[in-house]
Write an enzyme that holds these catalytic residues in place. Structure first.
Site, PDB file in Angstrom:
ATOM      1  N   ASN A   1      10.448  -0.810  10.206  1.00  0.00           N
ATOM      2  CA  ASN A   1      10.768  -0.823  11.648  1.00  0.00           C
ATOM      3  C   ASN A   1      11.940  -1.769  11.820  1.00  0.00           C
ATOM      4  O   ASN A   1      12.163  -2.661  10.976  1.00  0.00           O
ATOM      5  CB  ASN A   1       9.565  -1.310  12.461  1.00  0.00           C
TER       6      ASN A   1
ATOM      7  N   TYR B   1      -3.225 -14.058   6.935  1.00  0.00           N
ATOM      8  CA  TYR B   1      -3.763 -13.752   8.267  1.00  0.00           C
ATOM      9  C   TYR B   1      -5.189 -13.203   8.219  1.00  0.00           C
ATOM     10  O   TYR B   1      -5.852 -13.108   9.248  1.00  0.00           O
ATOM     11  CB  TYR B   1      -2.838 -12.815   9.051  1.00  0.00           C
ATOM     12  N   GLU B   2      -5.658 -12.836   7.025  1.00  0.00           N
ATOM     13  CA  GLU B   2      -7.055 -12.413   6.888  1.00  0.00           C
ATOM     14  C   GLU B   2      -7.980 -13.627   6.807  1.00  0.00           C
ATOM     15  O   GLU B   2      -9.198 -13.475   6.705  1.00  0.00           O
ATOM     16  CB  GLU B   2      -7.215 -11.542   5.643  1.00  0.00           C
TER      17      GLU B   2
ATOM     18  N   ALA C   1       6.243  -4.430   2.975  1.00  0.00           N
ATOM     19  CA  ALA C   1       6.783  -3.771   4.163  1.00  0.00           C
ATOM     20  C   ALA C   1       7.337  -4.876   5.056  1.00  0.00           C
ATOM     21  O   ALA C   1       6.739  -5.951   5.148  1.00  0.00           O
ATOM     22  CB  ALA C   1       5.684  -3.017   4.894  1.00  0.00           C
TER      23      ALA C   1
ATOM     24  N   HIS D   1      -3.854 -11.303   2.451  1.00  0.00           N
ATOM     25  CA  HIS D   1      -2.857 -12.028   3.246  1.00  0.00           C
ATOM     26  C   HIS D   1      -3.461 -13.279   3.870  1.00  0.00           C
ATOM     27  O   HIS D   1      -4.670 -13.350   4.095  1.00  0.00           O
ATOM     28  CB  HIS D   1      -2.355 -11.130   4.391  1.00  0.00           C
TER      29      HIS D   1
ATOM     30  N   HIS E   1      -4.911  -1.016   2.872  1.00  0.00           N
ATOM     31  CA  HIS E   1      -4.540  -1.990   1.838  1.00  0.00           C
ATOM     32  C   HIS E   1      -5.626  -2.081   0.767  1.00  0.00           C
ATOM     33  O   HIS E   1      -6.129  -3.158   0.470  1.00  0.00           O
ATOM     34  CB  HIS E   1      -4.339  -3.388   2.430  1.00  0.00           C
TER      35      HIS E   1
ATOM     36  N   SER F   1       0.832  -1.193   0.000  1.00  0.00           N
ATOM     37  CA  SER F   1       0.000   0.000   0.000  1.00  0.00           C
ATOM     38  C   SER F   1       0.873   1.251   0.000  1.00  0.00           C
ATOM     39  O   SER F   1       1.992   1.233   0.494  1.00  0.00           O
ATOM     40  CB  SER F   1      -0.900   0.002   1.234  1.00  0.00           C
TER      41      SER F   1
ATOM     42  N   MET G   1       4.838 -10.483   6.407  1.00  0.00           N
ATOM     43  CA  MET G   1       3.668 -11.374   6.399  1.00  0.00           C
ATOM     44  C   MET G   1       3.119 -11.587   4.992  1.00  0.00           C
ATOM     45  O   MET G   1       1.924 -11.862   4.822  1.00  0.00           O
ATOM     46  CB  MET G   1       2.567 -10.784   7.285  1.00  0.00           C
ATOM     47  N   SER G   2       3.962 -11.447   3.995  1.00  0.00           N
ATOM     48  CA  SER G   2       3.470 -11.617   2.616  1.00  0.00           C
ATOM     49  C   SER G   2       4.577 -12.205   1.746  1.00  0.00           C
ATOM     50  O   SER G   2       5.541 -12.776   2.247  1.00  0.00           O
ATOM     51  CB  SER G   2       3.018 -10.260   2.051  1.00  0.00           C
TER      52      SER G   2
ATOM     53  N   HIS H   1       1.308  -1.009  13.765  1.00  0.00           N
ATOM     54  CA  HIS H   1       0.838  -0.915  12.372  1.00  0.00           C
ATOM     55  C   HIS H   1       0.924   0.538  11.893  1.00  0.00           C
ATOM     56  O   HIS H   1       1.272   0.802  10.738  1.00  0.00           O
ATOM     57  CB  HIS H   1      -0.595  -1.451  12.279  1.00  0.00           C
TER      58      HIS H   1
HETATM   59  N1  HPA Z   1       7.054  -8.069  11.313  1.00  0.00           N
HETATM   60  C1  HPA Z   1       6.196  -8.622  10.418  1.00  0.00           C
HETATM   61  N2  HPA Z   1       5.658  -7.948   9.415  1.00  0.00           N
HETATM   62  C2  HPA Z   1       5.995  -6.660   9.275  1.00  0.00           C
HETATM   63  C3  HPA Z   1       6.880  -6.031  10.162  1.00  0.00           C
HETATM   64  C4  HPA Z   1       7.422  -6.772  11.238  1.00  0.00           C
HETATM   65  O1  HPA Z   1       8.202  -6.274  12.070  1.00  0.00           O
HETATM   66  N3  HPA Z   1       7.014  -4.748   9.740  1.00  0.00           N
HETATM   67  C5  HPA Z   1       6.231  -4.623   8.626  1.00  0.00           C
HETATM   68  N4  HPA Z   1       5.617  -5.765   8.348  1.00  0.00           N
END
Ligand code: HPA
Length: 272
Positions: free
Chosen positions: A235, A86-87, A114, A84, A62, A31, A211-212, A245
């Protein structure tokens, strides 16, 4: 044909009808990177909801939109936002757009995400080229898939194409962007990682976690597409460092212009 391949064929047929043409490159963007599509000529937009087999994303920030157009003669399909695991979706759901693009002739898959940095010396806002990945999701889009009379045993010796990686470094250098390179660990989420998980991932050789991407890359390789992956490091994990998030979205947005320029430059080079 198995259920997931039949679903992908239906998605591909609807996409072909909507576009009136085939696809050379699929670009799946995190996104905030919708500006990549601005470099396309004769661009058309379509919501993914018009396609069968593509679930709507439930994650704020997203939105899922497709834009299709050309760079030179290169036919580029951009997908901004994705679904994803997780959805609650299956691996086959998550990769259906990749399967559909492959069925419409795509030879290259460019994917961004990300990710959390695992290297203490890295800084939020860094950009990493994926050299390799760890699929730690516990699943695969190829679950139960039968092609050519058997399971799909995909070679994954070079998941991310070395020429595309070199191209990414060249374009980054030309645009004054410094690029990291490393190994992306793909996890189910949606919880961010515990300190013990961060330590484990570092031991396993991962330099970033997200996570992707990993399932999409498995799907792309199963169709023989060349893949380039880029992570925005939103991060960096460290002692007592919280992950939110909001921070992921904020840093992603801050770096979006750089990543957009990089992806656009890479596409222009592929088209040349
Ligand atoms: N962990 C998992 N997924 C992420 C992170 C993270 O620290 N940062 C952005 N997406």
């Amino acid at each position: 044909m198995t259920t997931s391949d039949a679903a992908a064929a239906a998605t591909a047929a609807a996409l072909h009808h909507a576009l009136g043409d085939e696809v050379d490159v699929l670009v799946t963007l995190g996104s905030g990177l919708s500006g990549v599509a601005d470099v396309l000529t004769d661009a058309v937009s379509l919501p993914t909801t018009i396609l069968p087999g593509i679930p709507a994303s439930t994650v704020p920030g997203h939105t899922s939109t497709l834009r299709y157009g050309r760079i030179g003669s290169l036919r580029v399909l951009t997908q901004v936002g994705r679904v994803h695991l997780y959805e609650g979706h299956t691996g086959a759901d998550v990769t259906r757009m990749v399967d559909a693009a492959a069925l419409l002739g795509a030879h290259t898959f460019l994917v961004t995400n990300a990710a959390g940095g695992l290297e203490p010396s890295w800084t939020p806002g860094d950009v990493m080229v994926l050299r390799d990945h760890l699929n730690l999701t516990g699943t695969t889009p190829l679950l139960g898939v039968v092609r050519d009379g058997g399971p799909v045993f995909v070679d994954m010796a070079e998941p991310y194409d070395h020429e595309l990686r070199a191209l990414a470094h060249r374009v980054a250098a030309d645009t004054g962007l410094s690029l990291r390179e490393g190994v992306y660990a793909g996890l189910l989420g949606p919880a961010y990682e515990t300190p013990a998980e961060v330590a484990m991932l570092r031991t396993l050789g991962a330099t970033a976690v997200g996570m992707s991407t990993v399932l999409e890359v498995v799907a792309a390789r199963s169709h023989g597409l060349d893949v380039l992956g880029l992570s925005t490091i939103t991060n960096v994990h460290g002692d007592g460092v919280e992950t939110t998030h909001a921070e992921v979205i904020e840093v992603g947005a801050r770096v979006a212009a750089d990543v957009t320029r990089l992806v656009a430059g890479i596409l222009r080079d592929i088209a040349a």
